[in-house]
Design a protein around this motif. Structure first.
Motif, PDB file in Angstrom:
ATOM      1  N   LEU B  61       8.137  45.357   9.836  1.00 41.76           N
ATOM      2  CA  LEU B  61       6.476  45.164   9.805  1.00 41.76           C
ATOM      3  C   LEU B  61       6.382  43.847  10.420  1.00 41.76           C
ATOM      4  O   LEU B  61       5.409  43.458  11.334  1.00 41.76           O
ATOM      5  CB  LEU B  61       6.037  45.640   8.537  1.00 41.76           C
ATOM      6  N   ALA B  62       6.963  43.013   9.955  1.00 38.81           N
ATOM      7  CA  ALA B  62       6.799  41.577  10.374  1.00 38.81           C
ATOM      8  C   ALA B  62       7.292  41.201  11.839  1.00 38.81           C
ATOM      9  O   ALA B  62       6.468  40.581  12.542  1.00 38.81           O
ATOM     10  CB  ALA B  62       7.811  40.624   9.498  1.00 38.81           C
ATOM     11  N   ASP B  64       6.890  43.707  14.176  1.00 36.17           N
ATOM     12  CA  ASP B  64       5.607  44.253  14.867  1.00 36.17           C
ATOM     13  C   ASP B  64       4.495  43.413  14.773  1.00 36.17           C
ATOM     14  O   ASP B  64       3.734  43.412  15.536  1.00 36.17           O
ATOM     15  CB  ASP B  64       5.276  45.780  14.052  1.00 36.17           C
ATOM     16  N   PHE B  65       4.353  42.694  13.758  1.00 36.79           N
ATOM     17  CA  PHE B  65       3.371  41.651  13.578  1.00 36.79           C
ATOM     18  C   PHE B  65       3.172  40.713  14.430  1.00 36.79           C
ATOM     19  O   PHE B  65       2.215  40.314  15.087  1.00 36.79           O
ATOM     20  CB  PHE B  65       3.308  41.208  12.025  1.00 36.79           C
ATOM     21  N   TYR B  66       4.493  40.216  14.849  1.00 39.89           N
ATOM     22  CA  TYR B  66       4.451  39.212  15.691  1.00 39.89           C
ATOM     23  C   TYR B  66       5.097  39.258  17.210  1.00 39.89           C
ATOM     24  O   TYR B  66       5.388  38.267  17.860  1.00 39.89           O
ATOM     25  CB  TYR B  66       5.867  38.090  15.078  1.00 39.89           C
ATOM     26  N   ILE B  70       4.092  48.625  19.510  1.00 43.94           N
ATOM     27  CA  ILE B  70       3.380  49.672  18.645  1.00 43.94           C
ATOM     28  C   ILE B  70       3.597  49.328  17.126  1.00 43.94           C
ATOM     29  O   ILE B  70       4.634  49.063  16.827  1.00 43.94           O
ATOM     30  CB  ILE B  70       3.949  51.096  19.193  1.00 43.94           C
ATOM     31  N   LEU B  71       2.513  49.024  16.549  1.00 45.21           N
ATOM     32  CA  LEU B  71       2.550  48.735  15.095  1.00 45.21           C
ATOM     33  C   LEU B  71       3.188  50.029  14.289  1.00 45.21           C
ATOM     34  O   LEU B  71       2.907  51.100  14.426  1.00 45.21           O
ATOM     35  CB  LEU B  71       1.229  48.400  14.617  1.00 45.21           C
ATOM     36  N   GLY B  72       4.202  49.616  13.626  1.00 44.51           N
ATOM     37  CA  GLY B  72       4.814  50.548  12.876  1.00 44.51           C
ATOM     38  C   GLY B  72       6.215  51.028  13.807  1.00 44.51           C
ATOM     39  O   GLY B  72       7.020  51.650  12.723  1.00 44.51           O
ATOM     40  N   GLN B  73       6.297  50.618  14.691  1.00 43.65           N
ATOM     41  CA  GLN B  73       7.628  51.280  15.511  1.00 43.65           C
ATOM     42  C   GLN B  73       8.863  50.537  15.013  1.00 43.65           C
ATOM     43  O   GLN B  73       9.876  51.228  14.752  1.00 43.65           O
ATOM     44  CB  GLN B  73       7.363  50.840  16.740  1.00 43.65           C
ATOM     45  N   ALA B  75       9.144  48.922  12.383  1.00 42.55           N
ATOM     46  CA  ALA B  75       8.898  49.143  10.919  1.00 42.55           C
ATOM     47  C   ALA B  75       9.920  50.553  10.544  1.00 42.55           C
ATOM     48  O   ALA B  75      10.846  50.602   9.541  1.00 42.55           O
ATOM     49  CB  ALA B  75       7.899  49.153  10.222  1.00 42.55           C
ATOM     50  N   LEU B  76       9.609  51.364  11.118  1.00 42.67           N
ATOM     51  CA  LEU B  76      10.207  52.757  11.088  1.00 42.67           C
ATOM     52  C   LEU B  76      11.679  52.925  11.516  1.00 42.67           C
ATOM     53  O   LEU B  76      12.407  53.357  10.892  1.00 42.67           O
ATOM     54  CB  LEU B  76       9.370  53.942  11.897  1.00 42.67           C
TER      55      LEU B  76
END
Lengths: 278, 165
Positions: B61-62, B64-66, B70-73, B75-76
């Motif tokens: 998530l971090a 993806d954040f920076y 794709i947000l969550g990509q 992270a998954l």
């Protein structure tokens, strides 16, 4: 209910995977507006400390880069200063060879505006210094913006200053970039212009300074900038409209440049010319 | 337990900062090591599945954040990679350093496979491009990271911590 809880605890590994994967998938499939909202939420909550640490680290990294850049700048400026010093020495030497007199210096007498001309055009102001402060006629008056006017009447403790916006005032000026000379004029005290020869490559934004040729103002005092160029029908001259740098509506603290008019040294000769003419 | 949590959290933050600031400086032909997968592997290997899953989720998530993806990509991808690492933890099986490196390589492939699967689904990237990306980017990145993984792996091999075994 209890068996559900028990089931989750027993299979907590798989459930933790499912939970986090589900959240990830929700984020992936969310519309951009919701993603942006999620990002905002993350930046304000869990990633806030991380953001601070990262921004500080980036700052340190930027300091190193800035330090490198400043070092290069210092080297460049040191070279420029050395070159200018050389040129200054050369300039002095050449001036001596040509018997040029050194550029004059003058002291600045701080004065306050104590009265405005009551007429709507406000052609003059009264300032708080006079003969007692060794103020004499024709001394230039400036402020931080540039030329304000010249002293035209001196009393014991006060002086009358004719402003540049007085239509009867004419000031010799010079375009700093092109070195074209002209005379700053105004017809109504609001619109100022300089007539220049048509072939002079004047551009909008060019700085206009005093030429020093009128004898009252020293050369190089800022007057204004070229605002517009009017191509009039005159085949020889063009009219450059000027925006003055001094704000004549808010004059408060000014400086009188205590210097004699440059033609005063030749006063006797000038007088003799007038005498001969008579 | 709390001490271990803070130790891992500190290490993750430190490596995250290094990954975003210093690691690009040691890129070889544009290939950089992925220290975050490395730390995720060690979290899974030394602790359990649950810490590895959550660590993977928050690390991803971090990232993806920076990074503008794709947000969550990530992270998954990191969640699943963390789960894989947690399954192979040292409490369950005893693995020698060489096999650890093989597992790390596998973890990289799982991570990137999930990552590119999401990319394919979201941006209609052709599968040929993904295959090419795995060969040209994932494998060199994994091999470069393995070099860094050798440091803690061989330290453990040469100086085994007898208290835990």
């Amino acid at each position: 209910m209890y068996w559900i809880f028990n089931f989750i605890v027993t299979h907590r590994r798989v459930f933790s995977l499912l939970l986090t994967s589900l959240v990830s998938l929700l984020l992936i499939t969310a519309p951009p507006v919701k993603q942006a909202a999620a990002l905002r939420f993350l930046s304000m909550t869990i990633f806030f400390p991380l953001q601070i640490v990262l921004s500080q680290t980036m700052k340190v990294r930027n300091i190193f880069a800035e330090n490198r850049r400043l070092k290069q700048e210092v080297i460049r400026l040191s070279c420029a200063v050395a070159q200018l010093k050389d040129e200054s020495i050369e300039n002095r030497r050449l001036r001596n060879m040509l018997h040029f007199t050194p550029k004059f210096s003058y002291d600045r007498l701080p004065v306050r505006v104590i009265a405005y001309d009551p007429s709507p055009t406000q052609k003059s102001i009264v300032v708080s210094a006079g003969k007692k402060e060794h103020v004499t006629m024709w001394m230039p008056v400036v402020d931080e913006g540039g030329v304000v006017g010249k002293v035209v009447q001196v009393m014991h403790h006060i002086s009358l200053v004719q402003l540049l916006k007085d239509p009867s005032n004419r000031t010799g000026v010079l375009f700093r970039r092109t070195r074209a000379i002209g005379i700053l004029e105004t017809e109504n005290g609001r619109d100022f212009f300089v007539r220049c020869r048509n072939h002079e490559p004047i551009e909008i934004g060019d700085t206009i300074v005093t030429s020093g040729l009128g004898g009252i103002y020293p050369r190089g005092l800022t007057v204004g900038t070229a605002r517009r160029i009017d191509t009039i029908r005159d085949p020889l001259f063009k009219k450059v409209m000027v925006a003055l740098t001094v704000d004549f509506d808010h004059l408060e603290e000014l400086f009188i440049l205590r210097m004699s008019p440059q033609w005063s040294a030749f006063r006797a000769e000038l007088d003799s010319i007038e005498f001969n003419n008579d | 337990m709390i001490k271990q949590f803070f130790r891992w959290t500190g290490l993750v933050i430190l490596l995250f900062i290094l990954q975003t600031t210093a690691v690009p400086l040691i890129a070889i032909f544009g290939i950089t090591p992925d220290l975050l997968i490395l730390v995720l592997f060690f979290i899974g290997f030394k602790t359990d599945v649950i810490p590895a899953v959550f660590a993977g989720f928050f690390l991803g998530l971090a990232q993806d954040f920076y990074s503008p993806q794709i947000l969550g990509q990530t992270a998954l991808a990191k969640t699943i990679a963390g789960y894989f690492a947690g399954l192979c933890n040292e409490k369950v099986m005893r693995i020698d350093p060489i096999f650890q490196l093989v597992l790390l390589l596998l973890m990289f492939i799982i991570h990137d496979a999930v990552f590119f699967a999401v990319q394919m689904a979201k941006t209609s990237t052709p599968i040929q491009a993904v295959g090419l990306e795995i060969i040209s980017s994932t494998l060199p990145r994994a091999l470069y990271t393995l070099f860094f993984a050798l440091i803690p792996a061989f330290r453990e091999y040469l100086f085994p911590s007898s208290g835990r075994r």
